[in-house]
Enzyme design. Structure first.
Site, PDB file in Angstrom:
ATOM      1  N   ARG A 182      46.558  30.859  36.887  1.00  0.00           N
ATOM      2  CA  ARG A 182      45.647  31.105  37.999  1.00  0.00           C
ATOM      3  C   ARG A 182      45.827  29.964  38.978  1.00  0.00           C
ATOM      4  O   ARG A 182      46.554  29.006  38.724  1.00  0.00           O
ATOM      5  CB  ARG A 182      44.191  31.303  37.556  1.00  0.00           C
ATOM      6  N   GLY A 183      45.128  30.049  40.113  1.00  0.00           N
ATOM      7  CA  GLY A 183      45.325  29.075  41.180  1.00  0.00           C
ATOM      8  C   GLY A 183      46.242  29.718  42.210  1.00  0.00           C
ATOM      9  O   GLY A 183      47.326  30.203  41.888  1.00  0.00           O
ATOM     10  N   ALA A 184      45.793  29.706  43.462  1.00  0.00           N
ATOM     11  CA  ALA A 184      46.506  30.433  44.505  1.00  0.00           C
ATOM     12  C   ALA A 184      47.987  30.043  44.595  1.00  0.00           C
ATOM     13  O   ALA A 184      48.869  30.925  44.570  1.00  0.00           O
ATOM     14  CB  ALA A 184      45.792  30.249  45.842  1.00  0.00           C
ATOM     15  N   ARG A 221      45.828  40.405  41.582  1.00  0.00           N
ATOM     16  CA  ARG A 221      44.563  39.793  41.982  1.00  0.00           C
ATOM     17  C   ARG A 221      44.416  39.948  43.492  1.00  0.00           C
ATOM     18  O   ARG A 221      45.358  39.716  44.233  1.00  0.00           O
ATOM     19  CB  ARG A 221      44.501  38.316  41.577  1.00  0.00           C
ATOM     20  N   GLN A 233      36.819  26.530  34.748  1.00  0.00           N
ATOM     21  CA  GLN A 233      38.100  25.907  35.087  1.00  0.00           C
ATOM     22  C   GLN A 233      37.953  24.412  35.367  1.00  0.00           C
ATOM     23  O   GLN A 233      38.919  23.674  35.231  1.00  0.00           O
ATOM     24  CB  GLN A 233      38.723  26.585  36.320  1.00  0.00           C
ATOM     25  N   ASP A 246      41.644  29.750  48.259  1.00  0.00           N
ATOM     26  CA  ASP A 246      42.444  30.922  47.914  1.00  0.00           C
ATOM     27  C   ASP A 246      42.884  31.697  49.141  1.00  0.00           C
ATOM     28  O   ASP A 246      43.862  32.434  49.104  1.00  0.00           O
ATOM     29  CB  ASP A 246      41.662  31.830  46.967  1.00  0.00           C
ATOM     30  N   ASN A 261      37.106  30.343  48.482  1.00  0.00           N
ATOM     31  CA  ASN A 261      37.473  29.590  47.274  1.00  0.00           C
ATOM     32  C   ASN A 261      36.558  30.061  46.144  1.00  0.00           C
ATOM     33  O   ASN A 261      35.696  30.915  46.334  1.00  0.00           O
ATOM     34  CB  ASN A 261      37.329  28.076  47.551  1.00  0.00           C
ATOM     35  N   LYS A 262      36.740  29.483  45.013  1.00  0.00           N
ATOM     36  CA  LYS A 262      35.983  29.854  43.811  1.00  0.00           C
ATOM     37  C   LYS A 262      34.490  29.966  44.087  1.00  0.00           C
ATOM     38  O   LYS A 262      33.916  29.169  44.829  1.00  0.00           O
ATOM     39  CB  LYS A 262      36.237  28.775  42.748  1.00  0.00           C
TER      40      LYS A 262
END
Lengths: 359, 359
Positions: free
Chosen positions: B53-55, B90, B201, B242, B252-253
């Protein structure tokens, strides 16, 4: 409150007057489990270790703690030692000291032989007063919900943080009292329940309460509330409080301030349900002067829950060696609070308005 | 990054060119575990199910997904089907589509027989470009930290949300790049790590990264950041992103927006570390137009962690029957963003400034 066929309260004095029975909230939502507390130190432990929690409930528990002490040794020194012990169990909620002070002040003028019986009755009165106060908070808060329901169709969307439900009081809850009343009266309502890390009182207690009462609700991570408000999915925030300053600063479970900021940024009204016993009359600047309890890091590093096999265990979520900090409360400045829902009506979070209400 | 004696990256192309090896981030922080992905569908699954995960990292993974497809069937239809598959893994991060589009656009003009080799090389280039970009973000962000360190003694206090560390990229991380550089250069620094429910995370990945690199850090519940800022314990917030809109809205998250509000309310600078690949050039209004992924309720209702016996299990934290909602991202409006730390320098979160930077 009714849970299935049962009428439950989180604290119940035993008829013999020698103990109280409390719901051990650490086992919820997975197991409904009662514990018997038969002495002031036992009450202190239960408050400190959060078998019971919630500002009004720990006030009622502490009152019974004094009553149990009066039964075993009603002398001045013993009562004052018990008062000290109970007050020290948790530093933030003002109700704890308020209830202890009230008990001791009422008992000391009596002859020691008369104290045990009087204390038991006084603790009972204090508990019943909490029930009445919360019912009044419900009645006043209901008007806010009705006003929203009158404006548009669909359920009223309330967001709440932590547990300010009947489990946090003797009955009704504070923030939940208007919700339960609305539900009883057939007003459609839906509650966004912040899970409320680190101890998950929202996910574990508020969701359990609402589910038991049949109130539609959805649990969300604490992170989600701002997004929900940005998208018009919250009509109103109602939280409880552990201590309120004379100018209306609201100390409540850690994270409340973030929801108040989001509410302000999105034009969502933000209310705190406040029994007047939660007001600290010696304190003006909540941010500077309310002591914030720092709890064990383990509450952050570990999470308790139920395994697939039905066992309740704690799992570690951080790497070995990582430190954690755990401030348990924060303070929402009065400027972010739309109003305080008290047993005497809704009042602005403002020094003059609060003073006028107190009369 | 170095982890003990190891130089690790979250994605490593196998020398035979027939697979990539990734760190399965679901097992962290408890176990460092690698998985081999040998096809585009395998990459899609790993992205969708958040082994990776992570853009920036999912961009690099998707590029390798296209390369693996080109190896098994380099025809136009097969490549386009793989591109569609990968893009759908995603919905929120823009880097995923950006990397896939870039790969397909470069490969389609080539003869099918030449595509496999070219694709492998291109994916590698894209990954190395990410490393360079993040190192530049680190260099620019470091100036912010140095400026704070110059103002007063003691460690620079940074708060970060989620994981925008090297695990979320090919190396260095975005939000963490300035932190790692500062630490390497001996600038005293301490990081407040939001645990970042529901998937933790922060608690699981960022804390693990920082611990492995020896960077002082403290994990806190997501609820705590506002309180820390109110008490002057945060100098700077740096988060990843993101997707960023042309006018500087930062997706973002979930929960990032709440920290941005608290930062604004307390005069704390709030920066997003943004590789320019994260900018969505077709999109102006982030709040209205960025699709927000709604993930499984189980991520909220259950928490994964390690038992005392060392087993990794999931525990349920809500009562049976309670619903949960799980929006995975939120959008912080540009007005709350002090600046964007890009590989070309720090830019205001403002349409004209961003356009000028792009040239």
């Amino acid at each position: 409150m009714k849970v299935g066929a049962w009428a439950l309260r989180p604290i119940r004095p035993c008829p013999e007057g020698d103990a109280v029975e409390v719901i051990d909230q650490r086992a919820l939502p997975h197991r409904l489990q009662f514990e018997r507390l038969a002495s002031a130190p036992a009450v202190r432990d239960a408050v400190r270790d959060m078998w019971v929690r919630g500002a009004p409930l720990i006030g009622a528990c502490a009152a019974y703690g004094i009553a149990l002490q009066a039964r075993s040794d009603p002398g001045n020194a013993a009562l004052e030692a018990a008062a000290h012990l109970l007050r020290s169990a948790r530093p933030t909620a003002v109700n704890l000291g308020w209830a202890v002070d009230r008990m001791v002040a009422a008992l000391l003028p009596l002859a020691p032989a008369a104290r045990a019986e009087a204390a038991w009755r006084l603790a009972g009165d204090l508990a019943e007063e909490d029930v009445r106060v919360n019912a009044e908070i419900g009645r006043h808060g209901l008007e806010l919900l009705k006003a929203i329901a009158a404006r548009r169709p669909g359920p009223v969307q309330v967001l709440t943080h932590c547990n300010a439900g009947w489990l946090a009081t003797v009955d009704w809850g504070t923030a939940t009292a208007p919700i339960y009343l609305a539900h009883e009266q057939g007003l459609p309502i839906h509650v966004w329940v912040d899970e409320t890390r680190p101890r998950n009182q929202g996910a574990g207690l508020t969701a359990w309460e609402l589910g038991a009462a049949g109130v539609p609700h959805t649990v969300v991570a604490d992170n989600a509330g701002g997004h929900l408000m940005q998208h018009g999915r919250v009509d109103l925030v109602i939280v409880g409080c552990d201590r309120v300053s004379l100018r209306g600063d609201v100390c409540n479970k850690i994270g409340t301030y973030l929801k108040a900021l989001a509410a302000r940024d999105n034009g969502v009204p933000f209310y705190a349900a406040m029994p007047l016993s939660t007001l600290d009359r010696r304190l003006r600047d909540g941010l500077a002067d309310i002591p914030i309890e720092e709890r064990a890091a383990r509450e952050v590093t570990h999470v308790a829950g139920r395994t697939a096999a039905g066992e309740i265990v704690e799992v570690q979520i951080v790497p070995d060696g990582s430190a954690a900090a755990n401030p348990a409360f924060d303070v929402t400045p009065a400027r972010l609070v739309s109003g305080l829902i008290t047993e005497r009506g809704i009042v602005a979070a403002d020094e003059a308005a609060i003073a006028a209400l107190l009369g």
